[in-house]
Design a protein around this motif. Structure first.
Motif, PDB file in Angstrom:
ATOM      1  N   ASP A   2      -3.597   2.432 -13.678  1.00 27.50           N
ATOM      2  CA  ASP A   2      -3.491   1.098 -13.075  1.00 27.50           C
ATOM      3  C   ASP A   2      -4.356   1.001 -11.803  1.00 27.50           C
ATOM      4  O   ASP A   2      -4.412  -0.037 -11.163  1.00 27.50           O
ATOM      5  N   HIS A   3      -5.050   2.093 -11.476  1.00 25.99           N
ATOM      6  CA  HIS A   3      -5.952   2.091 -10.310  1.00 25.99           C
ATOM      7  C   HIS A   3      -7.399   2.419 -10.678  1.00 25.99           C
ATOM      8  O   HIS A   3      -8.314   2.126  -9.907  1.00 25.99           O
ATOM      9  N   ASP A   6      -0.523   4.154  -3.608  1.00 30.80           N
ATOM     10  CA  ASP A   6       0.870   4.364  -4.022  1.00 30.80           C
ATOM     11  C   ASP A   6       1.392   5.577  -3.255  1.00 30.80           C
ATOM     12  O   ASP A   6       0.660   6.544  -3.047  1.00 30.80           O
ATOM     13  N   HIS A  63       1.651  -4.772  -5.525  1.00 32.15           N
ATOM     14  CA  HIS A  63       2.014  -3.678  -6.434  1.00 32.15           C
ATOM     15  C   HIS A  63       3.524  -3.700  -6.672  1.00 32.15           C
ATOM     16  O   HIS A  63       4.226  -2.704  -6.566  1.00 32.15           O
TER      17      HIS A  63
HETATM   18 ZN   LIG Z   1       0.005   2.099  -9.036  1.00 30.12          ZN
END
Ligand SMILES: [Zn+2]
Ligand SMILES: [Zn+2]
Length: 438
Positions: A95-96, A180, A401
């Motif tokens: 997701d990054h 994160d 996020h």
């Molecule tokens: Zn993430």
């Protein structure tokens, strides 16, 4: 020209957090994950850029994609654009970084050296796709420049190696991107260390992940599948998982299998240390064995490779001598080694929302395994996020996020932290942001 900041995605989802910063012909993009709903395979296919663009599954950022891929689109290719673009990558989760298959090889991709090295290993074991990008490893705490931007990565703590927070300074704007993070992992001091540095940096904007603000109390009450046939450990930290495992190992001589998350190599190594403490050998899936090897500090640790060093039949004969890690990809081995206690700890399949989950656990339970669900989150608890935002004292915090940015924003406001909720795909200057929020 003032620095322009645009939020492309990730404002009310988990992941695909993408911003661009632009000043004087230079552009920074951070991160470039897969959009929610984008297929990871499609994102690797350079002939599908138009299709992804039309489906709004790629950020429409100028100066990022090669001309051959975007010639029919209302986008400036890297060849056409006057912008000099660089990407900063906080960590190795899809997701990054999941959109890296679409970008030009000309764009430098900055990430911590640790993260670049870990990427190479994950790619070799086919645990991440092959991204042919221009990797530029950097050291933690070392500032480098991209045109008018000064950029510093600070190593953080998340459930992957080499995760970082990113500090970006332009002459008229200072921004901290948290990446994160969590305070419940193996190195909370790294997070506190960069948070104190962030406070000293006096950022205008803090982009803060809010994964733990994603579920409401109602969601949490939802029924767990197989609740009557399985056990669940409610675990707040990595150390609480190890403490429960330690207890279990004192009580049982049954075979134990452990299914963890490949990028959380530190957890796997700590589980192996515990196994050794109780005179058990840790047996790893071949890919995970290769992945763990470079991170073993204690070279005398007894690690075995499933298949090469020990066969499933040998494990079945003396189950009390082993802790076995079985990856979902090779789960047939689980049905060849006998039965005992199966610990599911952030391994695949991740949860009931995955179609593989129910059939897999039906089969595991049917085969006679005693299943324990033992997940530990890679993300900070709500109160830890609030404490960090309170400590850093940015002029504005952007909660993102998360599926619930408004709830996260309200919690921040209640803490006395000024919040800004941006609109997607809208260009802002710092002045706009300060005027539009309080
Ligand atoms: Zn993430
Ligand atoms: Zn992540």
């Amino acid at each position: 020209m003032t620095t322009k900041i645009t939020f492309w995605s990730g404002l009310d989802t988990i992941g695909a957090n993408i911003i661009s910063l632009e000043k004087d012909g230079f552009q920074i993009v951070t991160d470039l994950g897969a959009y929610v709903g984008a297929d990871i395979e499609a994102l690797l296919d350079k002939s599908r850029t138009s299709e992804l663009y039309e489906s709004k599954l790629l950020p429409p950022i100028n100066g990022l994609y090669p001309e051959v891929q975007v010639k029919d689109l209302p986008l400036e290719s890297i060849e056409e654009s006057d912008l000099k673009t660089a990407i900063c990558l906080s960590h190795l989760h899809l997701d990054h970084l999941g959109s890296f298959g679409q970008i030009s090889r000309e764009v430098p991709v900055y990430t911590l050296n640790k993260s670049e090295q870990f990427y190479t290993q994950l790619k070799e074991q086919e645990l991440l796709p092959q991204y042919d990008v221009n990797w530029q490893g950097v050291e933690t705490g070392v500032t480098f420049e991209h045109g008018p931007f000064k950029i510093t990565f600070h190593e953080s703590d998340h459930d992957t190696i080499g995760a970082a927070a990113i500090f970006i300074e332009a002459p008229d704007l200072k921004l901290v991107y948290s990446g994160d993070l969590r305070l419940s992992g193996f190195a909370p001091e790294r997070v506190l260390d960069w948070a104190i540095k962030a406070k000293e940096f006096q950022p205008d904007i803090l982009l803060l992940e809010g994964t733990s603000f994603s579920s409401s109390d109602e969601d949490i009450k939802e029924e767990v599948p197989f609740a009557n046939e399985t056990e669940t450990w409610s675990l707040l930290t990595e150390q609480s998982l190890l403490a429960k495992l330690d207890d279990l190992l004192t009580q049982t001589s049954e075979l134990i299998t452990f299914n963890g998350y490949p990028q959380n190599i530190e957890r796997l190594i700590h589980v192996a240390e515990l196994a050794n403490k109780y005179q058990r050998k840790m047996v790893l899936d071949p890919a995970y064995f290769e992945l763990a090897k470079p991170y073993l500090e204690n070279q005398s640790m007894e690690l075995m490779k499933l298949g090469d060093d020990v066969s499933p039949a040998e494990i079945k004969q003396t189950p009390e001598q082993y802790v076995v890690q079985i990856a979902y990809e090779n789960h047939e081995a689980l049905f060849e080694i006998g039965t005992g206690i199966y610990i599911h700890s952030n391994g695949m399949p991740l949860g009931p929302y995955m179609p593989e989950f129910e059939p897999f656990f039906e089969r595991v339970i049917e085969a006679g395994w005693d299943v324990i669900f033992a997940n530990v989150s890679g993300h900070a608890h709500q109160e830890d996020l609030l404490m960090l935002a309170y400590l850093i004292q940015a002029k504005r915090v952007v909660p993102w996020h998360t599926f619930r940015p408004i709830a996260f924003g309200e919690a921040l406001s209640n803490y006395g932290v000024p919040v800004f909720l941006p609109e997607k795909q809208t260009e802002y200057s710092l002045e706009n942001i300060l005027n539009q929020s309080k």
